[in-house]
Design an enzyme around this catalytic site. Structure first.
Site, PDB file in Angstrom:
ATOM      1  N   HIS A 102     -14.696 -29.048 -11.051  1.00  0.00           N
ATOM      2  CA  HIS A 102     -15.231 -27.743 -11.446  1.00  0.00           C
ATOM      3  C   HIS A 102     -15.946 -27.874 -12.779  1.00  0.00           C
ATOM      4  CE1 HIS A 102     -14.603 -23.769 -13.652  1.00  0.00           C
ATOM      5  NE2 HIS A 102     -15.535 -23.527 -12.759  1.00  0.00           N
ATOM      6  N   SER A 103     -17.179 -27.385 -12.856  1.00  0.00           N
ATOM      7  CA  SER A 103     -17.923 -27.310 -14.104  1.00  0.00           C
ATOM      8  C   SER A 103     -17.958 -28.675 -14.800  1.00  0.00           C
ATOM      9  CB  SER A 103     -17.306 -26.220 -14.995  1.00  0.00           C
ATOM     10  OG  SER A 103     -18.167 -25.881 -16.047  1.00  0.00           O
TER      11      SER A 103
END
Length: 296
Positions: A102-103
């Site tokens: 994520h990210s």
């Protein structure tokens, strides 16, 4: 609630904390989850409840969650996280790896897969198709901002009367996040303050997260460098993107990155930057099927 266990790893890069959700099937694919900046391994708790066919691990990056902070004066950089990841995989004994990133965690997994494509089997990304970049024309100003940060006096860590107060502070960050998702992250991101910290009989909470994470890096990679790295990723990639598009994740910008991948599947998901938490039940079936695709 799916059973979870805490793991502590001693590696050549330092001590790390992980969460592990064992699968009932001993032959289930092993997957390592990599969280975003200022988040922690708990950000994958919602997904873990729906990925029951996977042997799921989630890492706390240094300075986050329950992992150690870097020593004073040692900075947090994206390339160091890549080296950390390599040390963790070696200590786990994984010859090849599957990632959910994520990210920032997605950016780290992409860089790792570019450097060692033979070691990465499959990648799922949630708003993580490569790290944030800066135009080369801003190189000098970026370095100046970093020097100014290093000169600045450090403020004491903020204290909170309750988990709820810390959650409200997390909700007011620079990216939108639901109160439910913020609470999950915050519960792993705080500790009770001691009298030495200024707390009163443990009645106050303060961040575990290293405040040094909020520094201005002296050098950020360029978009051309990231596109070159993505071209070297040979693993199949399933990449989810939050909708609506933002200025930092514009459709045209992402289209160039998507085109650089050799094997990419791209999905748009309505929601904020932490949609992998709020929409876990919705995206989990495709994620699990993707990881099991080459095991059938």
């Amino acid at each position: 609630m799916r059973e979870v266990e805490e793991i502590r790893l001693e590696t050549r890069a330092g001590r790390f904390a992980l969460l592990h959700w064992p699968a009932a099937d001993a032959a289930a694919p092993k997957v390592l989850c990599l969280h975003g900046w200022l988040d922690n391994a708990a950000s994958f708790l919602p997904l873990a409840q729906h990925l029951t066919g996977l042997d799921l691990y989630a890492l706390d990056f240094p300075g986050h969650g329950h992992s150690d902070h870097r020593p004073p004066g040692v900075r947090y950089t994206l390339t160091e996280y890549v080296l950390d990841l390599d040390a963790v995989l070696d200590t786990l004994g994984w010859e090849t790896a599957r990632f959910i990133g994520h990210s920032m965690g997605g950016g780290v997994s992409c860089l790792y897969a570019a450097a060692l494509p033979e070691r990465v089997d499959r990648i799922v990304l949630a708003d993580g198709l490569g790290p944030h970049t800066v135009d080369v024309s801003k190189t000098a100003s970026q370095l100046r901002a970093s020097l100014e940060w290093a000169r600045r006096a450090r403020r004491p860590l903020r204290r909170f009367d309750s988990i709820e107060a810390a959650t409200r502070a997390r909700e007011n960050g620079f990216l939108e996040i639901s109160s439910e998702a913020a609470r999950v992250i915050v519960e792993r991101a705080v500790r009770q303050a001691t009298k030495q910290d200024g707390g009163e009989d443990g009645a106050h909470y303060m961040w575990r997260t290293d405040p040094a994470l909020k520094w201005d890096s002296p050098v950020l990679v360029s978009e051309a460098q990231i596109l070159s790295c993505l071209e070297h990723v040979t693993a199949p990639v399933l990449s989810f993107h939050a909708q609506p598009w933002t200025a930092t994740r514009a459709r045209e910008h992402m289209a160039r990155r998507q085109a650089a991948l050799r094997q990419g599947i791209f999905r748009d998901v309505e929601g904020n930057h932490h949609f992998h938490m709020d929409e876990a039940e919705r995206i989990a079936p495709e994620i699990e099927a993707f990881f099991k695709e080459n095991d059938t």
